[in-house]
Scaffold this motif. Structure first.
Motif, short mmCIF file in Angstrom:
data_model
loop_
_atom_site.label_atom_id
_atom_site.label_comp_id
_atom_site.label_asym_id
_atom_site.label_seq_id
_atom_site.Cartn_x
_atom_site.Cartn_y
_atom_site.Cartn_z
N PRO A 499 153.40 -39.65 33.95
CA PRO A 499 153.79 -41.06 33.94
C PRO A 499 152.62 -42.00 33.67
O PRO A 499 151.49 -41.73 34.07
N GLU A 511 155.92 -46.34 34.31
CA GLU A 511 157.18 -45.64 34.18
C GLU A 511 157.70 -45.30 35.58
O GLU A 511 157.52 -44.20 36.09
N ALA A 512 158.34 -46.29 36.17
CA ALA A 512 158.67 -46.23 37.59
C ALA A 512 159.60 -45.08 37.95
O ALA A 512 159.67 -44.67 39.11
N THR A 513 160.32 -44.55 36.96
CA THR A 513 161.27 -43.47 37.27
C THR A 513 160.66 -42.08 37.10
O THR A 513 161.34 -41.09 37.36
N LYS A 514 159.41 -42.00 36.69
CA LYS A 514 158.84 -40.70 36.35
C LYS A 514 157.85 -40.16 37.37
O LYS A 514 157.40 -39.02 37.26
N PRO A 532 158.69 -51.49 36.05
CA PRO A 532 158.84 -50.85 34.74
C PRO A 532 158.48 -51.80 33.61
O PRO A 532 158.56 -53.01 33.76
#
Length: 568
Positions: A499, A511-514, A532
């Motif tokens: 990320p 990349e807040a979801t990674k 993000p």
């Protein structure tokens, strides 16, 4: 300027090295040739040149000519770039600075409105004033003169044929065509990407560019003069002088453009010597960030450890504070390069990292630093990076750009013109009258975040190369990838996929979801809320030589590829 021999002990002492680097031994007669680029069509064009006996410099011409066609949102012959070149026979690294320049009639107030306030970026980027004198063609021609094996006229066949026959619009290009960018409202952009029957091109459609094919035919036969003089140059002047906010570029500006060969800035990181372009590139910022990280325990951690990301973010913020403040065109401003990478200075900066996120850090006071205004540059994304090694071991690491998506949105002979002058600070001074390091001036090159790197081992052999797209985030993208590959031992493809976290000033983007579970929560508890989004996102392409083998990677966020040609 002469190229620099990298392996002399005095250089390492000046840069604070604690490593001993020996003179390079003779390079092997044959190396694995490779091409890493953001688009497979461009990578194949480069590999085809290598298979015909071309050099890395030859292949770079073919790659960039093709990228100008198939990845026009990122770079092109109407833009500029930096090339870091490794000569395997001599062990020398040379920087080719093809950064665009402000026209001779440019003024410090060119991006101010009638009240003296900075123009909105969306207005400035579409203006004729946004385009700097392009440097990509001159850079490639200079590198080819120095290191080419094939004739210049033989390097454009693939791009010319592809422009005539057309190519299939990729998903990423289609997203950019449909994106919410100021340039997408520009008449040239809408006309070029218009779909028969109405609407704009979509993924899977075929895009032909006969105007670009005709231009490449002239560029191949006439050389760089086909760009910097004659009908193409006249069209460039016409488009940049057109409303709104017409610019001041002249035929004389184009005719007088010259790339600059510079010495690299080099500093050790772990077992490597990392070499980067000097100002106006931000290579000194990259080396400073790595130098600060080396003074932490980040190498003993890993991608699932919140402390590793905390250290990376805080060091990044400290680096950006200095980079933003001090880096500009060295012909116009004194840049404290040695002070910014001095080991003692970096120790002082690293000691500012505590247990909680600090307030937005202020610039430090490296030796030789002038008194300057706080930086107010807005630097968007729209860039590409590629790497080439030929069978003789020569390497090109090149980052190229038209600045924002589709540059200024103005097209000439099938390629887009850059909006690179919006990389300057719009206001030349602050309220106290102090100058900005990155203020506009005639003939000046705007500060750039492009940092194509080459890594050498202790014997002076080529050990790796890396670079990225992403505007000001380039420095964070590249540093993250190096930490992941070198310190955390990830395979290069996994390192690039890790990320992204871009920490600058008071902002923490990524990349807040990674991230691994718990990382973002732990960072938030220390005062870092990762949000993000960050421009165009990364486009890192990289190679490390591990145990004699090529460990190459392409950024999974783009459409790249690694092509390797075995020895022989």
């Amino acid at each position: 300027m002469p190229v620099i021999r990298l392996f002399l002990l005095p250089l390492l002492l000046v840069l604070g090295s604690c490593a001993t680097v020996l003179p390079p031994t003779e390079a092997p007669a044959k190396e694995e040739a490779f091409v890493v680029a953001a688009n497979p069509i461009a990578a194949r064009a480069g590999m085809e040149v290598l298979e015909r006996g071309g050099s890395a410099a030859d292949a770079a011409v073919a790659v960039e000519a093709m990228l100008s066609l198939v990845e026009p949102q990122s770079s092109g012959l109407g833009g500029g770039g930096f090339m870091t070149y490794f000569d395997a026979s001599s062990g020398k690294v040379t920087i080719y600075d093809g950064r665009e320049t402000a026209p001779a009639q440019a003024s410090p107030s060119m991006f101010l409105d009638s009240t003296g306030r900075p123009l909105p970026f969306a207005q400035a980027v579409l203006s004729g004033r946004a385009t700097g004198v392009p440097g990509a063609v001159a850079l490639l021609a200079e590198a080819h003169r120095d290191h080419g094996n094939l004739r210049w006229s033989d390097l454009f066949d693939a791009a010319r044929q592809t422009a005539e026959d057309g190519f299939i619009v990729s998903p990423r290009l289609a997203r950019m065509i449909a994106g919410d960018f100021p340039q997408n409202a520009a008449p040239d952009v809408r006309a070029y990407f218009a779909r028969a029957g109405g609407g704009l091109l979509k993924a899977g459609d075929r895009l032909r560019n006969p105007a670009y094919a005709a231009f490449l035919d002239r560029l191949a036969s006439e050389g760089p003069s086909a760009f910097y003089a004659g009908s193409t140059a006249a069209k460039i002047i016409g488009r940049t002088r057109a409303a709104p906010l017409g610019g001041s570029m002249t035929m004389a500006d184009l005719a007088s453009y010259r790339p600059i060969k510079r010495n690299p800035v080099c500093r050790p990181y772990r077992v490597y010597l990392v070499c980067a372009p000097p100002p106006p590139s931000s290579g000194v910022g990259m080396l400073a960030l790595l130098g600060m990280l080396e003074k932490t325990d980040i190498a003993r951690r890993g991608p699932v450890d919140p402390q590793a990301w905390f250290l990376f973010a805080e060091a990044s913020r400290l680096m950006y504070a200095d980079r933003d403040q001090f880096v500009g065109d060295p012909a116009f401003v004194r840049v404290p390069v040695q002070g910014m990478v001095d080991s003692d200075y970096l120790t002082e900066r690293a000691q500012l990292i505590g247990q909680q996120a600090m307030p937005a850090p202020k610039p430090g006071n490296p030796a030789g630093a002038p008194a300057l205004a706080a930086d107010r540059t807005y630097e968007p994304a729209g860039t590409t990076h590629f790497i080439v090694r030929d069978g003789r071991g020569n390497v090109v690491s090149m980052t190229a750009t038209v600045e924002s998506i589709f540059g200024a949105g103005r097209m000439v002979d099938g390629f887009f013109l850059n909006n690179q002058l919006t990389d300057f600070a719009f206001s030349p001074v602050d309220s106290a009258g102090r100058p900005q390091a990155n203020a506009v001036a005639p003939g000046k090159r705007p500060r750039s975040s492009m940092t194509p790197l080459i890594l050498l081992d202790r014997q002076g052999h080529f050990a790796g190369a890396i670079g990225s797209a992403g505007g000001n985030a380039i420095l964070a993208y590249v540093a993250k990838s190096l930490v992941a590959a070198i310190d955390w031992g990830l395979p290069m493809q996994d390192a690039l996929a890790a990320p992204n976290l871009v920490a600058r000033g008071s902002n923490f983007n990524g990349e807040a979801t990674k991230f691994a579970p718990g990382v973002l929560e732990a960072l938030a508890a220390r005062g870092m809320t990762v949000k993000p989004g960050q421009g165009e996102d990364s486009g890192v392409h990289a190679v490390l030589i591990r145990d004699g083998k090529v460990d190459g990677g392409f950024d999974p966020r783009r459409e790249g590829v690694v092509l390797v040609k075995p020895r022989g």
